[in-house]
Structure formats: structure tokens, C-alpha cells
Design a protein around this motif. Structure first.
Motif, PDB file in Angstrom:
ATOM      1  N   LYS A   1     -11.168  14.439 -30.642  1.00  0.00           N
ATOM      2  CA  LYS A   1     -11.918  15.334 -29.765  1.00  0.00           C
ATOM      3  C   LYS A   1     -12.354  16.631 -30.433  1.00  0.00           C
ATOM      4  CE  LYS A   1     -10.673  12.843 -26.089  1.00  0.00           C
ATOM      5  NZ  LYS A   1     -11.670  11.987 -25.410  1.00  0.00           N
TER       6      LYS A   1
ATOM      7  N   ALA B   1     -15.404  10.749 -27.183  1.00  0.00           N
ATOM      8  CA  ALA B   1     -14.736  11.137 -28.432  1.00  0.00           C
ATOM      9  C   ALA B   1     -13.364  10.472 -28.519  1.00  0.00           C
ATOM     10  CB  ALA B   1     -14.597  12.648 -28.493  1.00  0.00           C
TER      11      ALA B   1
ATOM     12  N   LYS C   1     -28.114  27.194 -19.585  1.00  0.00           N
ATOM     13  CA  LYS C   1     -27.871  26.642 -20.929  1.00  0.00           C
ATOM     14  C   LYS C   1     -29.158  26.004 -21.484  1.00  0.00           C
ATOM     15  CE  LYS C   1     -24.216  23.643 -22.770  1.00  0.00           C
ATOM     16  NZ  LYS C   1     -23.124  22.767 -22.396  1.00  0.00           N
TER      17      LYS C   1
ATOM     18  N   ARG D   1     -23.712  13.769 -31.307  1.00  0.00           N
ATOM     19  CA  ARG D   1     -23.229  12.406 -31.589  1.00  0.00           C
ATOM     20  C   ARG D   1     -24.048  11.362 -30.841  1.00  0.00           C
ATOM     21  NH1 ARG D   1     -17.487  14.770 -30.322  1.00  0.00           N
ATOM     22  NH2 ARG D   1     -18.045  13.815 -28.342  1.00  0.00           N
TER      23      ARG D   1
ATOM     24  N   SER E   1     -25.333  21.227 -26.820  1.00  0.00           N
ATOM     25  CA  SER E   1     -23.996  20.780 -26.436  1.00  0.00           C
ATOM     26  C   SER E   1     -23.473  20.014 -27.654  1.00  0.00           C
ATOM     27  CB  SER E   1     -24.138  19.867 -25.222  1.00  0.00           C
ATOM     28  OG  SER E   1     -22.924  19.349 -24.835  1.00  0.00           O
ATOM     29  N   ALA E   2     -22.374  20.485 -28.249  1.00  0.00           N
ATOM     30  CA  ALA E   2     -22.010  19.928 -29.566  1.00  0.00           C
ATOM     31  C   ALA E   2     -21.806  18.410 -29.512  1.00  0.00           C
ATOM     32  CB  ALA E   2     -20.787  20.630 -30.132  1.00  0.00           C
TER      33      ALA E   2
ATOM     34  N   TRP F   1     -12.585  20.441 -29.215  1.00  0.00           N
ATOM     35  CA  TRP F   1     -12.242  21.408 -28.148  1.00  0.00           C
ATOM     36  C   TRP F   1     -12.016  22.755 -28.815  1.00  0.00           C
ATOM     37  CZ3 TRP F   1     -13.192  21.055 -23.220  1.00  0.00           C
ATOM     38  CH2 TRP F   1     -12.636  21.988 -22.339  1.00  0.00           C
TER      39      TRP F   1
HETATM   40  O1  PMV Z   1     -20.144  19.251 -26.043  1.00  0.00           O
HETATM   41  P1  PMV Z   1     -19.454  19.712 -24.814  1.00  0.00           P
HETATM   42  O2  PMV Z   1     -19.642  21.148 -24.569  1.00  0.00           O
HETATM   43  O3  PMV Z   1     -19.837  18.882 -23.614  1.00  0.00           O
HETATM   44  O4  PMV Z   1     -17.870  19.503 -25.014  1.00  0.00           O
HETATM   45  C1  PMV Z   1     -17.277  18.244 -25.183  1.00  0.00           C
HETATM   46  C2  PMV Z   1     -15.808  18.326 -25.037  1.00  0.00           C
HETATM   47  C3  PMV Z   1     -15.061  17.013 -24.855  1.00  0.00           C
HETATM   48  O5  PMV Z   1     -15.861  16.081 -24.164  1.00  0.00           O
HETATM   49  C4  PMV Z   1     -13.834  17.285 -24.010  1.00  0.00           C
HETATM   50  C5  PMV Z   1     -14.594  16.421 -26.173  1.00  0.00           C
HETATM   51  C6  PMV Z   1     -15.644  15.778 -27.039  1.00  0.00           C
HETATM   52  O6  PMV Z   1     -15.477  15.816 -28.267  1.00  0.00           O
HETATM   53  O7  PMV Z   1     -16.605  15.189 -26.509  1.00  0.00           O
END
Ligand code: PMV
Length: 311
Positions: free
Chosen positions: A14, A11, A63, A134, A129-130, A16
Motif C-alpha cells: 500500500k 494495492a 481536487k 497505477r 491521486s497517486a 499511505w
Molecule cells: O491515491 P489515493 O489518494 O486514493 O490513496 C490511495 C490509498 C490506498 O488506497 C489506501 C492505498 C493504495 O495504495 O491504493
């Protein structure tokens, strides 16, 4: 058996912090680049009961269990054996969950004939995982309201950025992103300012990408990363993902830039530094970071494609 490949993404603006509703929705718009040089390979086979094998070891990932349960609330998915391998450190701030869930939904979609298009795969990946939403797409990708399905902004050949990842630790992180961001939302005194500024950062980064304006992208992406780490550091208990080598790498990137190189750094919930550069600077950046004390190895990557079924 169905095999899918997906790449992690990094990202530049980001994510968060989550919205306070079910569905794993980010609180803020975010955007990323998908890497070509790191890969998750996931194989899905019919089985008598669900089994998850990561790097040859059977594991229990709550998860993943919850996500499969939700998927089965909508689709008829038989018990599956899911085998997954990453050619990079897992759970160490290199977006293994992003490439993992992206590869998984793409593989299950084909294997079980769910009939999802890429946007819908992105939505299912997001629920795992958001950031995985992407990795369904290649190149430059945005995750924005109101749909919160990822949107491809530009293909990887729009702007051939390169990334040098300086690995400073192979240890899994002590606090995972989901838990960490919830802690930040609840306790960081600066969390509201972070949410408030996100749209401005997102707009500035989008404009820089469209216009291929490297200094503009460098300025907004580096500051956005430091804002996120400020939120992490001011959470209670603090979330400190940096090692001395991470700090040394940030300093090294700043001095490379002062010496005229086109490079900026970004970091996620882990101690690895990702130096984004123009191809003319990649060799100098890789050489300087590999000589920085505490750096274990460097991985060079160009931008890559989205998740796809390979067999
Ligand atoms: O999608 P997650 O839960 O892995 O969270 C990603 C969080 C960051 O990698 C720190 C930022 C991002 O946007 O990828």
C-alpha cells in the motif's frame, strides 16, 4: 467528444503517506493489481466553462479543479464538460479516484491532442491521486522511485488472480485518503516504522508475483494491509475504516484459507473487503463472503487492462 474507460486497482503493497514536496509523491514504493470487473466511464466534451458531472449530477470537486489548473499551466486545455460514471460505489474505498483520474487524463490527452505517452499520462494521473498512476496500466503495476510514473510489472495473463469484493457499505468515507494519510504521517507513533519496512514488503511481493508464489504473496500482502490499518488506527484522531462486517469477512477469509483455499484479504481506506484468490477458490470465497452477516453484495473480478480511449 472523447470517451475513456479505466478500472480501479487494488494495492497489495500500500501507499499511505506522501513525501513533503509538491507533486503528490508517495513516501513509499507500492504495487497493485488492476481489476476488470469495475469500470469508470468518462466523457470529455468542449464547453463554455468547466463542468463536472458525476452520475448525472453537477458537482464541484476542488481536487479536480486544482488538477485542471495545474494541467493548464503546461498545456492549452479549453473549458471542458467532464461526465463520469462508476458502476461501483464512489468514494467508499473502491479506488474510484484512481480509475477516475486515469480515465480523465487518457480522455483529455486524446481530446485535446496533448501528445502524452502512457508514462506521462501516469505522471499526470498521479498528481490527481497517486493510486491513479497505477490504473493507467493493466495487470500487475508498480509505483516506485525515482520517476514515480507507474511501471507495468506483468500483464494480466501472467497470473490469472481473481478478486471477490465484499461490499459492506455504500456510504462515502468520512475522511478522504489525502487528509487521512497526512494525519497518519503527523500523528501515528508507528508511521516511521511503516515507511522503513515498505521496501522490504515491496521486494517480497514483487518476487512472489514473478514466481507466482501465492502463499508468499498472501503473507506479505495481508500483513502489509494490516500494518497500514495499524497506522490508521493509531492516528489521532483515530482513522477507523472497518465495520463489524469487515472484521467478520477477514475472519471468514482466514478460515477459508485454513480449509485449504488459496485466498487472502486486503482493504483500503474504506470498509470493503477485497479477497484475492486463485480461480479454483473464487466460487467458494464468493459464496462464503456473500453469506457473511453485514455483506450487502459481492462483486467478482478478474485482472484487467489499463485505461484506454474507446471512442
Ligand atoms: O491515491 P489515493 O489518494 O486514493 O490513496 C490511495 C490509498 C490506498 O488506497 C489506501 C492505498 C493504495 O495504495 O491504493
Amino acid at each position: 467528444m472523447t470517451t475513456a474507460h479505466a478500472h480501479p486497482n487494488i494495492a497489495l503493497v500500500k501507499y499511505w503517506g506522501k513525501q513533503e514536496k509538491p507533486g503528490n509523491f508517495p513516501a513509499t514504493p507500492n504495487l497493485s493489481i488492476t481489476l476488470a470487473g469495475l469500470t469508470t466511464v468518462t466523457r470529455v466534451t468542449n464547453a463554455t466553462s468547466d463542468t463536472f458531472v458525476l452520475h448525472g449530477n453537477t458537482t464541484n470537486d476542488p481536487k479536480l479543479v486544482r488538477w485542471l489548473e495545474t494541467l493548464r499551466g503546461t498545456f492549452d486545455v479549453p473549458p471542458l464538460q467532464i461526465e463520469s460514471e462508476n458502476d461501483f460505489p464512489t468514494s467508499a474505498g473502491l479506488a474510484s479516484s484512481a480509475s477516475g483520474f486515469a480515465a480523465l487524463i487518457i480522455a483529455i490527452n486524446t481530446h485535446c491532442g496533448l501528445g502524452l505517452n502512457q508514462e506521462m499520462c501516469s505522471e499526470w494521473a498521479r498528481m490527481g491521486s497517486a493510486s491513479a498512476a497505477r490504473s493507467i496500466f493493466g495487470g500487475f503495476v508498480a509505483l516506485v522511485p525515482p520517476q514515480w510514473q507507474a511501471i507495468p510489472m506483468a500483464k494480466h495473463d501472467h497470473w490469472p488472480l481473481e478478486v471477490v469484493v465484499a461490499v459492506t457499505s455504500n456510504e462515502p468515507k468520512s475522511v478522504n485518503s489525502g487528509e487521512g494519510m497526512e494525519r497518519s504521517r503527523l500523528t501515528s507513533p508507528y508511521y516511521n516504522a511503516w515507511v522503513r519496512d515498505a521496501a522490504t514488503d515491496f521486494a517480497a511481493a514483487s518476487e512472489a508475483i514473478v514466481g507466482r508464489d501465492f502463499p508468499a504473496l498472501a503473507a506479505v500482502a495481508e500483513l502489509n494491509c494490516l500494518k497500514m490499518h495499524s497506522i490508521m488506527l493509531t492516528s489521532q484522531p483515530t482513522l477507523s475504516y472497518w465495520t463489524p462486517a469487515s472484521i467478520a469477512c477477514m475472519d471468514r477469509v482466514r478460515s477459508l484459507r485454513e480449509a485449504g483455499h488459496d485466498v487472502f484479504f486486503t482493504m483500503d481506506a474504506g470498509p470493503q473487503i477485497k479477497a484475492v484468490c486463485l480461480p479454483t477458490s473464487t466460487d467458494a470465497v464468493a459464496s462464503a463472503l456473500s453469506k457473511t452477516p453485514g455483506v450487502l453484495n459481492v462483486i467478482q473480478s478478474s485482472l484487467g487492462e489499463g485505461a484506454r480511449v474507446v471512442t
